[in-house]
Write a protein that holds these residues in place. Structure first.
Motif, PDB file in Angstrom:
ATOM      1  N   ARG A 167     -10.157   4.967  -0.266  1.00 37.99           N
ATOM      2  CA  ARG A 167     -11.089   3.862  -0.465  1.00 37.99           C
ATOM      3  C   ARG A 167     -11.132   2.916   0.730  1.00 37.99           C
ATOM      4  N   VAL A 168     -12.200   2.128   0.735  1.00 37.64           N
ATOM      5  CA  VAL A 168     -12.288   0.899   1.528  1.00 37.64           C
ATOM      6  C   VAL A 168     -12.225  -0.268   0.538  1.00 37.64           C
ATOM      7  N   ILE A 169     -11.369  -1.249   0.829  1.00 39.73           N
ATOM      8  CA  ILE A 169     -11.275  -2.442  -0.012  1.00 39.73           C
ATOM      9  C   ILE A 169     -11.530  -3.665   0.864  1.00 39.73           C
ATOM     10  N   ILE A 170     -12.551  -4.415   0.527  1.00 38.73           N
ATOM     11  CA  ILE A 170     -12.956  -5.599   1.290  1.00 38.73           C
ATOM     12  C   ILE A 170     -12.857  -6.805   0.370  1.00 38.73           C
ATOM     13  N   GLY A 171     -12.209  -7.871   0.843  1.00 42.25           N
ATOM     14  CA  GLY A 171     -11.979  -9.055   0.021  1.00 42.25           C
ATOM     15  C   GLY A 171     -13.199  -9.942  -0.105  1.00 42.25           C
ATOM     16  N   ARG A 189     -13.586   4.964   5.341  1.00 45.20           N
ATOM     17  CA  ARG A 189     -12.544   5.200   4.350  1.00 45.20           C
ATOM     18  C   ARG A 189     -11.281   5.721   5.010  1.00 45.20           C
ATOM     19  N   ALA A 190     -10.187   5.681   4.267  1.00 50.57           N
ATOM     20  CA  ALA A 190      -8.880   6.076   4.794  1.00 50.57           C
ATOM     21  C   ALA A 190      -8.651   7.573   4.627  1.00 50.57           C
ATOM     22  N   THR A 191      -7.613   8.049   5.297  1.00 46.57           N
ATOM     23  CA  THR A 191      -7.000   9.321   4.952  1.00 46.57           C
ATOM     24  C   THR A 191      -5.846   9.026   3.994  1.00 46.57           C
ATOM     25  N   VAL A 192      -5.186  10.065   3.522  1.00 43.16           N
ATOM     26  CA  VAL A 192      -4.071   9.854   2.590  1.00 43.16           C
ATOM     27  C   VAL A 192      -2.788   9.460   3.324  1.00 43.16           C
ATOM     28  N   ALA A 193      -2.789   9.475   4.652  1.00 46.87           N
ATOM     29  CA  ALA A 193      -1.595   9.117   5.422  1.00 46.87           C
ATOM     30  C   ALA A 193      -1.382   7.606   5.406  1.00 46.87           C
ATOM     31  N   ASP A 194      -0.172   7.198   5.834  1.00 46.41           N
ATOM     32  CA  ASP A 194       0.116   5.780   6.067  1.00 46.41           C
ATOM     33  C   ASP A 194      -0.121   4.985   4.777  1.00 46.41           C
ATOM     34  N   ILE A 195      -0.944   3.924   4.830  1.00 46.98           N
ATOM     35  CA  ILE A 195      -1.167   3.088   3.648  1.00 46.98           C
ATOM     36  C   ILE A 195      -2.210   3.684   2.706  1.00 46.98           C
ATOM     37  N   GLY A 196      -2.933   4.708   3.130  1.00 47.79           N
ATOM     38  CA  GLY A 196      -3.854   5.411   2.249  1.00 47.79           C
ATOM     39  C   GLY A 196      -5.102   4.659   1.857  1.00 47.79           C
ATOM     40  N   VAL A 197      -5.395   3.575   2.576  1.00 53.61           N
ATOM     41  CA  VAL A 197      -6.582   2.774   2.267  1.00 53.61           C
ATOM     42  C   VAL A 197      -6.994   2.039   3.536  1.00 53.61           C
ATOM     43  N   THR A 198      -8.278   1.762   3.682  1.00 50.19           N
ATOM     44  CA  THR A 198      -8.762   0.843   4.708  1.00 50.19           C
ATOM     45  C   THR A 198      -9.018  -0.480   4.014  1.00 50.19           C
ATOM     46  N   ILE A 199      -8.374  -1.555   4.472  1.00 49.06           N
ATOM     47  CA  ILE A 199      -8.368  -2.783   3.681  1.00 49.06           C
ATOM     48  C   ILE A 199      -8.593  -4.005   4.562  1.00 49.06           C
ATOM     49  N   ILE A 247     -16.779 -10.035  11.219  1.00 45.77           N
ATOM     50  CA  ILE A 247     -16.845  -8.796  11.987  1.00 45.77           C
ATOM     51  C   ILE A 247     -18.226  -8.761  12.636  1.00 45.77           C
ATOM     52  N   MET A 248     -18.275  -8.993  13.944  1.00 45.72           N
ATOM     53  CA  MET A 248     -19.560  -9.132  14.628  1.00 45.72           C
ATOM     54  C   MET A 248     -20.187  -7.767  14.926  1.00 45.72           C
ATOM     55  N   ALA A 249     -21.422  -7.807  15.398  1.00 46.78           N
ATOM     56  CA  ALA A 249     -22.266  -6.617  15.509  1.00 46.78           C
ATOM     57  C   ALA A 249     -21.607  -5.507  16.329  1.00 46.78           C
ATOM     58  N   TYR A 250     -21.838  -4.286  15.883  1.00 46.72           N
ATOM     59  CA  TYR A 250     -21.427  -3.050  16.555  1.00 46.72           C
ATOM     60  C   TYR A 250     -19.911  -2.824  16.562  1.00 46.72           C
ATOM     61  N   SER A 251     -19.154  -3.616  15.846  1.00 48.85           N
ATOM     62  CA  SER A 251     -17.710  -3.386  15.786  1.00 48.85           C
ATOM     63  C   SER A 251     -17.402  -2.206  14.872  1.00 48.85           C
ATOM     64  N   HIS A 252     -16.230  -1.604  15.087  1.00 49.74           N
ATOM     65  CA  HIS A 252     -15.810  -0.438  14.305  1.00 49.74           C
ATOM     66  C   HIS A 252     -14.398  -0.648  13.783  1.00 49.74           C
ATOM     67  N   ILE A 253     -14.218  -0.386  12.495  1.00 47.82           N
ATOM     68  CA  ILE A 253     -12.895  -0.420  11.861  1.00 47.82           C
ATOM     69  C   ILE A 253     -12.641   0.965  11.302  1.00 47.82           C
ATOM     70  N   ALA A 254     -11.690   1.661  11.892  1.00 50.32           N
ATOM     71  CA  ALA A 254     -11.462   3.061  11.540  1.00 50.32           C
ATOM     72  C   ALA A 254     -10.565   3.181  10.302  1.00 50.32           C
ATOM     73  N   HIS A 255     -10.296   4.423   9.953  1.00 51.62           N
ATOM     74  CA  HIS A 255      -9.516   4.747   8.754  1.00 51.62           C
ATOM     75  C   HIS A 255      -8.113   4.149   8.800  1.00 51.62           C
ATOM     76  N   ASN A 256      -7.649   3.714   7.628  1.00 50.80           N
ATOM     77  CA  ASN A 256      -6.279   3.234   7.423  1.00 50.80           C
ATOM     78  C   ASN A 256      -5.968   1.945   8.178  1.00 50.80           C
ATOM     79  N   CYS A 257      -6.986   1.227   8.618  1.00 54.88           N
ATOM     80  CA  CYS A 257      -6.738  -0.081   9.223  1.00 54.88           C
ATOM     81  C   CYS A 257      -6.500  -1.127   8.134  1.00 54.88           C
TER      82      CYS A 257
END
Length: 257
Positions: A78-82, A95-105, A112-122
């Protein structure tokens, strides 16, 4: 609820009653959107995403797409955004992979300004600012109030400390300690982020203690272990200094110097 007739909404999505969704946006399955959130036109929230309350997501953002990781096999991550987050044009959050924390949160009150990227498991804390076209590779943890300059790339598994500021067009390959300034390709440290600390209401005695800790760790030519021991014995034991040292001591990747 104000949903434009051209928007496509999965019957499986759970959307609060006062959410706004603009023209041609797509809301996929297993998506929840909290009250007061505004979704602009041409936004894609693909699947398996939770978005909190009073967020604003602008046109052409893409959230909840599969991670760009060859190990991903379609697991239901999942992706979880507050709450109270602003996500600007063309931002991508995967979205995340199952590794590490298993979620993008992501926490609350982030910009988060224009054209930025937040990858999996961040993992982003609260009050983080990512300036235009800042890019986070996978598994990056960003603490509260960090500012990442525009056109900056951050290597996977790096940690970004609280209240630090990273200059634009930087390449970050090592952990950035809390409370510091960093810039360059590859990024180097340039002292404490004293202006930012004062703006955030840190008192002068604690800033003075942080300055002394920074001087001993990064400007004394001591071995890191020796420098940390010296800080613990000579510098005031305030929460900011403790966090500074704990971050450095717990770094599995190594610290930007």
């Amino acid at each position: 609820m104000s949903i434009h007739p051209t928007a496509i909404i999965s019957p499986d999505a759970k959307i609060a009653g006062d959410v706004e969704i603009g023209p041609y946006s797509i809301i996929g399955p297993s998506v929840t959107i909290g009250k007061g959130t505004k979704i602009g036109p041409h936004v894609v929230i693909e699947s398996h995403t939770d978005i909190g309350e009073n967020c604003h997501i602008l046109q052409f953002a893409s959230i909840g797409a599969a991670p760009q990781d060859l190990k991903f096999r379609g697991e239901e991550t999942r992706v979880i955004i507050g709450n109270y987050n602003t996500i600007r044009e063309f931002v991508t959050i995967h979205r995340a992979t199952v590794a590490d924390i298993g979620v993008t949160i992501m926490g609350d009150y982030n910009l988060i300004m224009a054209y930025s990227h937040i990858a999996h498991n961040c993992k982003l804390g609260d009050h983080v600012i990512m300036v235009n076209a800042a890019n986070l590779a996978g598994h990056i943890h960003v603490e509260d109030y960090a500012i990442i300059g525009g056109l900056t790339g951050v290597h996977q598994f790096v940690r970004i400390g609280a209240h630090c500021i990273i200059g634009g067009a930087s390449a970050v390959a090592m952990d950035i300690p809390p409370f510091v300034k960093a810039a360059g390709n590859k990024a180097k440290l340039y002292g404490l982020n004293t202006i930012g600390l004062r703006r955030r209401g840190f008192n002068e005695e604690n800033i003075k203690a942080l300055k002394e800790a920074y001087r001993i760790v990064f400007r004394s030519s001591l071995l890191l272990k020796t420098a940390i021991a010296r800080v613990k014995s000579e510098v005031a034991d305030v929460p900011e200094v403790r966090h500074f040292l704990e971050f450095i001591e717990s770094s599995p990747r190594g610290i930007c110097r």
